[in-house]
Scaffold this motif. Structure first.
Motif, PDB file in Angstrom:
ATOM      1  N   SER A 160     -10.591   0.580 -10.661  1.00 58.13           N
ATOM      2  CA  SER A 160     -10.257   1.187  -9.508  1.00 58.13           C
ATOM      3  C   SER A 160     -12.075   0.702  -8.993  1.00 58.13           C
ATOM      4  O   SER A 160     -12.881   0.531  -8.047  1.00 58.13           O
TER       5      SER A 160
ATOM      6  N   TRP B 291      -7.844   2.599  -1.944  1.00 55.72           N
ATOM      7  CA  TRP B 291      -8.368   1.645  -0.927  1.00 55.72           C
ATOM      8  C   TRP B 291      -8.478   2.975  -0.335  1.00 55.72           C
ATOM      9  O   TRP B 291      -9.653   2.820   0.825  1.00 55.72           O
ATOM     10  N   GLU B 292      -8.142   4.105   0.057  1.00 57.64           N
ATOM     11  CA  GLU B 292      -8.806   5.077   1.093  1.00 57.64           C
ATOM     12  C   GLU B 292      -9.043   6.952   0.840  1.00 57.64           C
ATOM     13  O   GLU B 292      -7.522   6.379   0.204  1.00 57.64           O
TER      14      GLU B 292
ATOM     15  N   ILE C 189     -14.769  -0.986  -7.116  1.00 53.33           N
ATOM     16  CA  ILE C 189     -15.415  -0.923  -5.282  1.00 53.33           C
ATOM     17  C   ILE C 189     -16.892  -0.712  -5.992  1.00 53.33           C
ATOM     18  O   ILE C 189     -17.473  -1.185  -4.851  1.00 53.33           O
TER      19      ILE C 189
ATOM     20  N   VAL D 112     -14.954   3.291  -0.976  1.00 50.43           N
ATOM     21  CA  VAL D 112     -13.527   3.823  -0.727  1.00 50.43           C
ATOM     22  C   VAL D 112     -13.420   4.003   1.203  1.00 50.43           C
ATOM     23  O   VAL D 112     -14.159   5.009   1.352  1.00 50.43           O
TER      24      VAL D 112
ATOM     25  N   ASP E 241      -5.136   1.577  -7.825  1.00 53.49           N
ATOM     26  CA  ASP E 241      -5.968   0.640  -6.624  1.00 53.49           C
ATOM     27  C   ASP E 241      -6.071   1.367  -5.675  1.00 53.49           C
ATOM     28  O   ASP E 241      -5.693   1.239  -4.577  1.00 53.49           O
TER      29      ASP E 241
ATOM     30  N   LEU F  45       0.948  -1.695  -0.007  1.00 53.38           N
ATOM     31  CA  LEU F  45       0.119   0.085  -0.085  1.00 53.38           C
ATOM     32  C   LEU F  45       0.521   0.920   0.262  1.00 53.38           C
ATOM     33  O   LEU F  45       1.732   1.380   0.557  1.00 53.38           O
TER      34      LEU F  45
ATOM     35  N   TYR G 286      -3.481   3.783  -1.868  1.00 55.96           N
ATOM     36  CA  TYR G 286      -2.990   3.451  -3.035  1.00 55.96           C
ATOM     37  C   TYR G 286      -1.894   2.181  -3.491  1.00 55.96           C
ATOM     38  O   TYR G 286      -1.520   1.828  -2.409  1.00 55.96           O
ATOM     39  N   ARG G 287      -2.566   0.693  -4.168  1.00 56.41           N
ATOM     40  CA  ARG G 287      -1.657   0.810  -4.959  1.00 56.41           C
ATOM     41  C   ARG G 287      -1.504   0.672  -6.420  1.00 56.41           C
ATOM     42  O   ARG G 287      -2.249   0.404  -7.153  1.00 56.41           O
TER      43      ARG G 287
END
Length: 185
Positions: A54, A143-144, A58, A65, A141, A10, A122-123
């Motif tokens: 992404s 994530w938050e 989601i 997110v 990608d 991450l 993210y990734r």
């Protein structure tokens, strides 16, 4: 700031709030968590469309997110109601939950002007190095999106107010301050 050494880890990227960010009704916040084409302090540049795959995944999965405090997964502080790409970047709009201790703290810090940043976790899926040494991020990608102290993109600033008529948020902040004073006494 980028965290992580491998493509599977991450990463986080910080961005200060811009003029478009506003704290309404004491708990609503909106702004750009990422700006396309802008080089940050680590010379990363997110390309237009970098979040599209992404965000679609989601949405298809019925997930959201996450809104975190300082990238701490144990400290969710609210919900992002809107996370979308537009011509400028990654726009987010959500609600900080004043009923959560870290959310009340975040509201107090935003009101005082001590917090003015957004950061993405993210990734990296697809990226390349450009001739000038920047890393062009083509697919991420997500994530938050966190509220943070030290954003990476220094050009943007927060312009936010906590409205005086938000009694619940003000009450919770006052209770936390009183409890903190008692603990220190």
């Amino acid at each position: 700031m980028v965290n992580g050494n491998s493509e599977l880890s991450l990463e986080t990227k910080f961005c200060r709030f811009e003029d478009e960010v506003d704290l309404k009704n004491g708990t609503e916040i909106s702004g750009y968590a990422s700006i396309f084409g802008a080089s940050d302090q680590s010379k990363d540049v997110v390309q237009k469309g970098g979040y599209s795959v992404s965000l679609k995944a989601i949405e298809t999965a019925g997930r959201r997110v996450k809104m975190l405090w300082q990238h701490d997964p144990s400290k969710p502080i609210g919900v992002w109601d809107v996370v979308r790409e537009d011509d400028k970047g990654l726009f987010v709009k959500g609600r900080i939950l004043a009923e959560v201790q870290a959310g009340a703290e975040a509201l107090a810090l935003i009101k005082a002007g001590a917090i003015e940043g957004l950061s993405i976790g993210y990734r990296t899926i697809r990226a390349e190095k450009s001739k000038n040494g920047t890393r062009l991020l083509h697919e991420l990608d997500l994530w938050e999106v966190s509220l943070v102290t030290f954003p990476m993109l220094t050009e943007a600033r927060v312009e936010a107010e906590v409205k005086a008529d938000d009694h619940l948020a003000n009450e919770l902040v006052a209770m936390l301050d009183a409890a903190r004073r008692e603990m220190l006494a």
